[in-house]
Design a protein around this motif. Structure first.
Motif, PDB file in Angstrom:
ATOM      1  N   VAL A 173      60.373 102.089 118.877  1.00  0.00           N
ATOM      2  CA  VAL A 173      59.342 101.161 118.407  1.00  0.00           C
ATOM      3  C   VAL A 173      58.150 101.962 117.901  1.00  0.00           C
ATOM      4  O   VAL A 173      57.693 102.898 118.561  1.00  0.00           O
ATOM      5  N   ASN A 174      57.655 101.584 116.730  1.00  0.00           N
ATOM      6  CA  ASN A 174      56.504 102.260 116.127  1.00  0.00           C
ATOM      7  C   ASN A 174      55.415 101.221 115.853  1.00  0.00           C
ATOM      8  O   ASN A 174      55.661 100.221 115.174  1.00  0.00           O
ATOM      9  N   ILE A 175      54.224 101.443 116.401  1.00  0.00           N
ATOM     10  CA  ILE A 175      53.116 100.510 116.218  1.00  0.00           C
ATOM     11  C   ILE A 175      52.061 101.180 115.348  1.00  0.00           C
ATOM     12  O   ILE A 175      51.513 102.224 115.708  1.00  0.00           O
ATOM     13  N   THR A 176      51.807 100.595 114.200  1.00  0.00           N
ATOM     14  CA  THR A 176      50.864 101.166 113.248  1.00  0.00           C
ATOM     15  C   THR A 176      49.743 100.173 112.955  1.00  0.00           C
ATOM     16  O   THR A 176      49.809  99.002 113.332  1.00  0.00           O
ATOM     17  N   GLU A 177      48.723 100.647 112.257  1.00  0.00           N
ATOM     18  CA  GLU A 177      47.618  99.781 111.878  1.00  0.00           C
ATOM     19  C   GLU A 177      48.015  98.915 110.694  1.00  0.00           C
ATOM     20  O   GLU A 177      48.609  99.409 109.724  1.00  0.00           O
ATOM     21  N   MET A 178      47.738  97.641 110.792  1.00  0.00           N
ATOM     22  CA  MET A 178      48.079  96.725 109.704  1.00  0.00           C
ATOM     23  C   MET A 178      47.184  97.014 108.492  1.00  0.00           C
ATOM     24  O   MET A 178      45.960  97.100 108.627  1.00  0.00           O
ATOM     25  N   GLN A 179      47.802  97.170 107.341  1.00  0.00           N
ATOM     26  CA  GLN A 179      47.055  97.489 106.136  1.00  0.00           C
ATOM     27  C   GLN A 179      46.554  96.231 105.437  1.00  0.00           C
ATOM     28  O   GLN A 179      47.243  95.206 105.412  1.00  0.00           O
ATOM     29  N   SER A 180      45.367  96.336 104.857  1.00  0.00           N
ATOM     30  CA  SER A 180      44.822  95.230 104.078  1.00  0.00           C
ATOM     31  C   SER A 180      45.516  95.194 102.715  1.00  0.00           C
ATOM     32  O   SER A 180      46.157  96.161 102.298  1.00  0.00           O
ATOM     33  N   GLN A 181      45.359  94.074 102.000  1.00  0.00           N
ATOM     34  CA  GLN A 181      45.944  93.950 100.681  1.00  0.00           C
ATOM     35  C   GLN A 181      45.338  94.978  99.733  1.00  0.00           C
ATOM     36  O   GLN A 181      46.037  95.536  98.870  1.00  0.00           O
ATOM     37  N   GLU A 182      44.032  95.259  99.909  1.00  0.00           N
ATOM     38  CA  GLU A 182      43.377  96.249  99.052  1.00  0.00           C
ATOM     39  C   GLU A 182      43.988  97.637  99.244  1.00  0.00           C
ATOM     40  O   GLU A 182      44.217  98.378  98.282  1.00  0.00           O
ATOM     41  N   ALA A 183      44.272  97.968 100.506  1.00  0.00           N
ATOM     42  CA  ALA A 183      44.868  99.275 100.792  1.00  0.00           C
ATOM     43  C   ALA A 183      46.270  99.365 100.221  1.00  0.00           C
ATOM     44  O   ALA A 183      46.676 100.403  99.682  1.00  0.00           O
TER      45      ALA A 183
END
Length: 225
Positions: A173-183
């Motif tokens: 399992v890998n937990i990452t930061e959710m990216q914004s649409q702009e990113a």
């Protein structure tokens, strides 16, 4: 625990025989293993379906065949894609105390921290377990975990008696930061630039004109009302 099912030996084979069996709400099946010839049986449809649903991908059935008991581990289950009834089952014969190699699904429990993205990198875990103590699934607790957390096979809590056969460093399992649409848009533009892709300015103009036309039509419709 194994599910008890009464089975009938069968001597008719082929597609025609299989169709007749299914019309009677039964399921054709074959039991392999232990150096014996395959044993062809017929199982009650509903009871077998419920036993497999309860036992999961590695359901263990205790088959009563002509008065003799045979433990059988499901290896392949064929299901009608439209009617969803069982079409055929392949079993492997096992005995109490025997250790078997199985693939067990991963189940996530809880919710990670806000604005994170949880990715299951490995959906099944290969284990060696005693035939009558096969776990239905491996539970992974992700409650409140922050971005940057990684869970490897070595971090899993396995049932007593189970042995991990997977590389301990395998990422589960890998937990990452959710990216914004702009990113995401920025990454897309960067990837396009690296690939030498140039956006056609006329396409952008068309999009802008289309947006303006839609706005004008909406204004006119409001005025007419």
């Amino acid at each position: 625990m194994s599910e008890k099912i009464t089975a009938e030996t069968r001597t008719e084979f082929g597609k025609g025989a299989a169709r007749r069996i299914r019309r009677d709400n039964k399921v054709p099946a074959v039991i392999y293993g232990h150096g014996n010839d395959p044993v062809h049986v017929t199982l009650p449809g509903h009871a077998t379906m419920m036993a497999i649903k309860h036992g999961g991908a590695n359901a263990l059935l205790e088959l009563d065949i002509d008065g003799k008991t045979q433990l059988a581990l499901t290896k392949q289950v064929q299901v009608d894609p439209i009617k969803r009834h069982l079409e055929h089952i392949d079993f492997v014969a096992v005995v109490k105390g025997e250790r078997v190699t199985i693939d067990v699904p991963v189940h996530l429990n809880g919710e990670a921290a806000r604005e994170t993205l949880v990715v299951t990198e490995t959906a099944t875990i290969q284990l060696e377990a005693e035939a009558t103590h096969i776990p239905e699934y491996i539970e992974v607790d992700i409650e409140g975990l922050e971005a940057g957390t990684q869970i490897h096979a070595s971090d899993l809590k396995l049932p007593s008696g189970s042995v991990l056969l997977l590389d301990p460093e395998t990422l589960v399992v890998n937990i990452t930061e959710m990216q914004s649409q702009e990113a995401l848009d920025a990454e897309l533009e960067e990837a396009e630039a690296e690939a030498g892709i140039e956006r056609d300015e006329s396409d952008n103009d068309v999009d802008e004109v289309g947006a303006e036309d839609s706005a004008d039509e909406s204004t006119e419709a409001s005025a007419s009302e």
